[in-house]
Write an enzyme that holds these catalytic residues in place. Structure first.
Site, PDB file in Angstrom:
ATOM      1  N   CYS A  91      35.984  43.991  33.472  1.00 18.17           N
ATOM      2  CA  CYS A  91      35.512  44.955  32.478  1.00 18.17           C
ATOM      3  C   CYS A  91      36.370  46.216  32.547  1.00 18.17           C
ATOM      4  O   CYS A  91      36.600  46.766  33.619  1.00 18.17           O
ATOM      5  CB  CYS A  91      34.046  45.294  32.760  1.00 18.17           C
ATOM      6  SG  CYS A  91      33.369  46.599  31.714  1.00 18.17           S
ATOM      7  N   CYS A 108      31.504  42.348  35.538  1.00 18.61           N
ATOM      8  CA  CYS A 108      31.237  43.773  35.745  1.00 18.61           C
ATOM      9  C   CYS A 108      30.633  44.009  37.118  1.00 18.61           C
ATOM     10  O   CYS A 108      30.157  43.089  37.781  1.00 18.61           O
ATOM     11  CB  CYS A 108      30.253  44.298  34.700  1.00 18.61           C
ATOM     12  SG  CYS A 108      30.720  44.026  32.988  1.00 18.61           S
ATOM     13  N   CYS A 168      33.764  49.575  33.445  1.00 18.12           N
ATOM     14  CA  CYS A 168      33.242  49.889  34.779  1.00 18.12           C
ATOM     15  C   CYS A 168      34.231  49.606  35.900  1.00 18.12           C
ATOM     16  O   CYS A 168      33.972  49.947  37.046  1.00 18.12           O
ATOM     17  CB  CYS A 168      31.942  49.128  35.033  1.00 18.12           C
ATOM     18  SG  CYS A 168      32.139  47.330  35.254  1.00 18.12           S
ATOM     19  N   ARG A 206      37.436  37.949  32.964  1.00 16.78           N
ATOM     20  CA  ARG A 206      38.355  39.069  33.148  1.00 16.78           C
ATOM     21  C   ARG A 206      37.558  40.331  33.466  1.00 16.78           C
ATOM     22  O   ARG A 206      36.371  40.442  33.138  1.00 16.78           O
ATOM     23  CB  ARG A 206      39.207  39.285  31.890  1.00 16.78           C
ATOM     24  CG  ARG A 206      38.407  39.653  30.654  1.00 16.78           C
ATOM     25  CD  ARG A 206      39.310  39.778  29.431  1.00 16.78           C
ATOM     26  NE  ARG A 206      38.589  40.252  28.254  1.00 16.78           N
ATOM     27  CZ  ARG A 206      37.898  39.494  27.435  1.00 16.78           C
ATOM     28  NH1 ARG A 206      37.819  38.181  27.653  1.00 16.78           N
ATOM     29  NH2 ARG A 206      37.282  40.008  26.391  1.00 16.78           N
TER      30      ARG A 206
END
Length: 555
Positions: free
Chosen positions: A81, A50, A84, A79
């Protein structure tokens, strides 16, 4: 001194230069958007990464890992987010001012050089071997040039999937992937979704069916932004037929529009300023792009980001300049002033020579005449936009009689254009600034003001002070300071490494109620662009007498 041994400028507050993982975690816990793009937080319990300001519940400290780039987080198996969207954050302010190998490489990767020329082409531009380049990028960013370019392609793919109705196969190649299989694998790995599922997350009504390349997107920035200063600055210098500023009378939003010469074709860009009363910390500017070839999307976005200085850290700039007794009042009155770059360094170089010792308005008129004579026409006009600015090669062979200027300046212009066209002087985003400055100064008729102006805008150098510039001298005198160049240069040492921002504050001056915030906010062109567009700005320009050059550059 080699790139690897150069140190950053003194007193340069870098967001990630003095922070450890505990400080990073506190930034995540407080959802501090100033750190978006500076580092990325990966959560081992969820397998996602994130931006620091992600609104999700703060993860436990023991579950957090921190990475200097999205590519590094992806390489570690995390991976992105979906809440966000960490791939859409502003770039790190590091790449604005760093002149070392890593900084120069990041600017070139952002411009798409790896996609177009491969790692070998990137290394050749930088003057290093591919192995040295890989080693230094991996040491600092946790990822090599291929991984960094792959992360950039993934972001482009997501943008096209979620904002257009283009076929998936067409998107794969437009985003820069070599095959559909590579595209599918990358999207699954980065977003944990197939391309079809990623597209389905956005309602069809929010996507645009514009096969000619029309895209609506947001250009993210951190901190505050004074978009009035940016639009005013660009409007005053807008070349007729190439650029214009238009006003929407209903919302009061002003839009900067211009043509773009891109690697695969031409384009038209539209960027909206903030509406009156809108907070300067909104976090993005609305943008529309109309591209002849969608492969140019990432490059066009990157060049607009440089033009509007959207990767800057305004908190660091304003903190230092705001503490100065001369500039402090201007900073407190107008937070978030940026230092505009340019979308085409060669175009800016031509315009800088045209502007030697004459007013901004006169330089704009000369540039417009050259564009009419030697610029390529768009297939279809769009509002007031009809032309691409002439290339350096076209102007190098132009008839000198078409240059309405003194003979010495004609020779300076043709010599500069020939040097740019032949590659004797390079002004791309990956050049060594000191080397480029020396090459420019070696050309007849190119003096310190022109070189400084090009460093500030064409090479996005945040620490240039134009001590002999008449606008700077007048700005200092208005503030009660000594405008004499030597005294001004000594005083400006306290503003390093943000002296380019000080120049813009001196040019703009204080806010004048009822008028635009700097001279020349009037529109240079009428009418709508591709699709419904606002009408021309009817406000008069308070001044058009600003001088762009000084006696330091031979005329």
């Amino acid at each position: 001194m080699s790139d690897s041994r150069q140190s950053p400028p003194a007193r340069c507050r870098r967001l990630d230069s003095v922070i450890d993982d505990d400080i990073r975690y506190r930034a995540v816990d407080s959802r501090d958007s100033r750190f978006d793009g500076v580092f990325f937080t990966a959560v081992t319990s969820t397998g996602i990464y994130c931006r620091p300001s992600c609104p999700a519940v703060t993860p436990k400290r023991t579950n957090c890992r921190f990475y200097p780039s999205a590519a590094a987080a992806q390489g570690a198996g995390f991976r992105a987010c979906r809440r966000c969207r960490p791939d859409s954050v502003p770039g790190s302010p590091e790449w604005n001012h760093r002149a070392d190998l890593v900084g120069r490489a990041m600017r070139l990767i952002g411009d798409g050089v790896v996609d177009r020329e491969g790692v070998a082409g990137l290394a050749d531009r930088l003057g290093y071997s591919a192995r040295q380049l890989q080693r230094q990028l991996t040491a600092e960013l946790g990822a090599g040039p291929i991984a960094l370019a792959r992360a950039r392609r993934a972001q482009t793919a997501r943008l096209l999937l979620q904002t257009t109705e283009l076929p998936v196969t067409e998107i794969a190649f437009a985003a820069g992937f070599a095959s559909v299989r590579q595209f599918n694998d990358t999207v699954r790995e980065v977003y944990d979704r197939t391309p079809t599922a990623l597209r389905a997350e956005v309602a069809a009504g929010r996507r645009t069916a514009t096969p000619a390349g029309g895209l609506t997107l947001r250009l993210a920035y951190r901190g505050a932004i004074d978009s009035d200063h940016l639009i005013d600055f660009l409007a005053l210098r807008a070349v007729p037929g190439v650029e214009e500023v238009v006003l929407d009378p209903g919302t009061g939003v002003r839009t900067y529009r211009r043509t773009l010469a891109l690697p695969y074709g031409h384009g038209i860009a539209e960027v909206d300023g903030l509406a009156p009363g809108e907070p300067r910390t909104r976090g993005w500017l609305d943008c529309r792009l109309f591209l002849a070839d969608l492969r140019d999307l990432p490059t066009a976005v990157q060049r607009l980001r440089i033009l509007f200085d959207l990767d800057a850290d305004p908190d660091a700039v304003d903190e230092q300049l705001g503490a100065d007794p001369v500039l402090g009042p201007l900073v407190r009155e107008r937070p978030g002033v940026r230092s505009p770059g340019h979308v085409d360094p060669h175009e800016l170089a031509v315009r800088a020579v045209l502007g030697q010792q004459i007013t901004v308005g006169a330089a704009r008129t000369l540039a417009g005449r050259l564009a009419e004579k030697y610029g390529a026409a768009l297939p279809e006009p769009s509002g007031g936009l009809r032309l691409l600015f002439p290339t350096a090669a076209a102007l190098a062979t132009a008839d000198p009689e078409d240059f309405a200027m003194p003979a010495a300046r004609r020779r300076a212009l043709t010599g500069l254009c020939a040097a740019l066209a032949e590659g004797v002087v390079r002004l791309d985003t990956g050049v060594d600034r000191e080397e480029a400055a020396a090459q420019l100064l070696a050309l007849p008729g190119i003096g310190p003001w022109t070189v400084g102006y090009l460093r500030m805008r064409a090479l996005a150098d945040p620490d240039v002070f134009l001590a002999s510039d008449l606008g700077v001298r007048h700005g200092l005198v208005r503030l009660g300071a000594d405008g004499e160049p030597k005294s001004a240069a000594r005083a400006a040492e306290a503003w390093a490494p943000w002296r380019s921002y000080a120049v813009h504050r001196l040019w703009a001056g204080p806010v004048v109620p009822g008028l635009s915030t700097s001279p020349g906010a009037t529109s240079t062109g009428p009418g709508p662009g591709p699709g419904p567009r606002p009408t021309a700005d009817p406000r008069p320009s308070p001044s058009t007498s600003t001088t762009t050059g000084t006696e330091n550059d031979p005329a």
